[in-house]
Write an enzyme that holds these catalytic residues in place. Structure first.
Site, PDB file in Angstrom:
ATOM      1  N   ASP A  12      65.723  10.959  64.340  1.00 31.66           N
ATOM      2  CA  ASP A  12      65.698  10.714  63.022  1.00 31.66           C
ATOM      3  C   ASP A  12      66.297   9.275  62.582  1.00 31.66           C
ATOM      4  O   ASP A  12      67.553   9.167  62.745  1.00 31.66           O
ATOM      5  CB  ASP A  12      66.011  11.982  61.926  1.00 31.66           C
ATOM      6  N   ASN A  60      53.989  14.549  60.478  1.00 33.59           N
ATOM      7  CA  ASN A  60      54.114  12.939  60.431  1.00 33.59           C
ATOM      8  C   ASN A  60      52.834  12.345  60.385  1.00 33.59           C
ATOM      9  O   ASN A  60      52.683  11.148  60.003  1.00 33.59           O
ATOM     10  CB  ASN A  60      54.738  12.425  61.588  1.00 33.59           C
TER      11      ASN A  60
END
Ligand code: IPE
Ligand code: IPE
Ligand code: MG
Length: 236
Positions: A12, A60
């Protein structure tokens, strides 16, 4: 040295890495892909056998079309050309996640890299793409239900047996790393993480280099994993 056999990384912070530099988010993903290539090779050099990485979650797809398209094109480039070093290193690449919703050219690239590296035996790189941990458990439960319908006897079915129904039949995760500062799982490998050690760092993924990875290995080496029992000294 006590090296974890299976390490997982929630990669991330790519977007913030780019934004901090006044660049487009996609440049963070490109830089992150280079970091992944280096880390996969380094992890194997350090004695890790399996590296599972979160590359794209089922959620996502909520991002802009531009960002999703960039990421899908990047996966194709990685699998078709950029992973040559990973292949030469003898790493077997497998992809975990739902194939539905993925573009045909992405599925083709997935098949190419899996086929090309299938006989490699130095280690495994498991790339979680269009992956969700709850989805993986549901998909496994559906497969198990089919087997039961076809006569499978589940009288002595164990937690270990359920691993055969997950996307890859890999051992549990020993060490989970999340870069980018958030303290959450974001639906990553819920079944496989039950007794994992957690290492969280504020470092954004593109900056997570070999020495940062080694810090996580160092923490792991100094933890006392009890799996619900007691360590040897306390048992006396
Ligand atoms: C992780 O980085 C990569 C993917 C989710 C594809 P992000 O894109 O989430 O980066 P941040 O968290 O916005 O910085
Ligand atoms: C998790 O990161 C998914 C990947 C790293 C691929 P996200 O950035 O999508 O997670 P949240 O939104 O911070 O929970
Ligand atoms: Mg993020």
């Amino acid at each position: 040295m006590n090296v974890p056999k299976h390490v997982a990384i929630i990669m991330d912070g790519n977007g913030r890495w780019a934004t901090n530099r006044g660049l487009k988010r996609s440049m963070g993903h490109l830089e992150g892909s280079k970091t992944l290539e280096k880390l996969a090779i380094h992890a194997i050099d350090m004695g890790v056998k399996i590296l599972s990485v979160y590359a794209f979650s089922t959620d996502n797809f909520k991002r802009s079309k531009e960002e999703v398209d960039y990421l899908m094109d990047l996966f194709i480039k990685m699998f078709n050309t950029k992973f040559e070093k990973i292949n030469k290193k003898g790493i077997k690449v497998v992809i975990s996640g739902r194939k539905e919703n993925l573009r045909a050219d992405v599925i083709e690239a997935i098949n190419t890299i899996e086929e090309k590296t299938k006989n490699n035996s130095a280690g495994i790189l498991n790339i979680c793409l269009n992956y969700g941990g709850q989805e993986e458990i549901i998909d496994g439960a559906i497969k198990l239900a089919e087997d039961i319908k076809n006569g499978l006897d589940i009288k002595n079915f164990t937690k270990e047996d359920f691993y055969h129904y997950l996307y890859q039949d890999l051992p549990p995760i020993d060490l989970l790393i999340r870069t980018g500062g958030e303290l959450r799982l974001s639906n990553f490998m819920l079944y496989e993480l039950s007794y994992s050690e957690f290492y969280f760092t504020n470092t954004l993924f593109p900056d997570f280099d070999k020495s940062e990875f080694n810090k996580a290995l160092f923490m792991y080496e100094h933890t006392d994993r009890r799996f619900g029992g007691l360590n040897v000294k306390e048992n006396n």
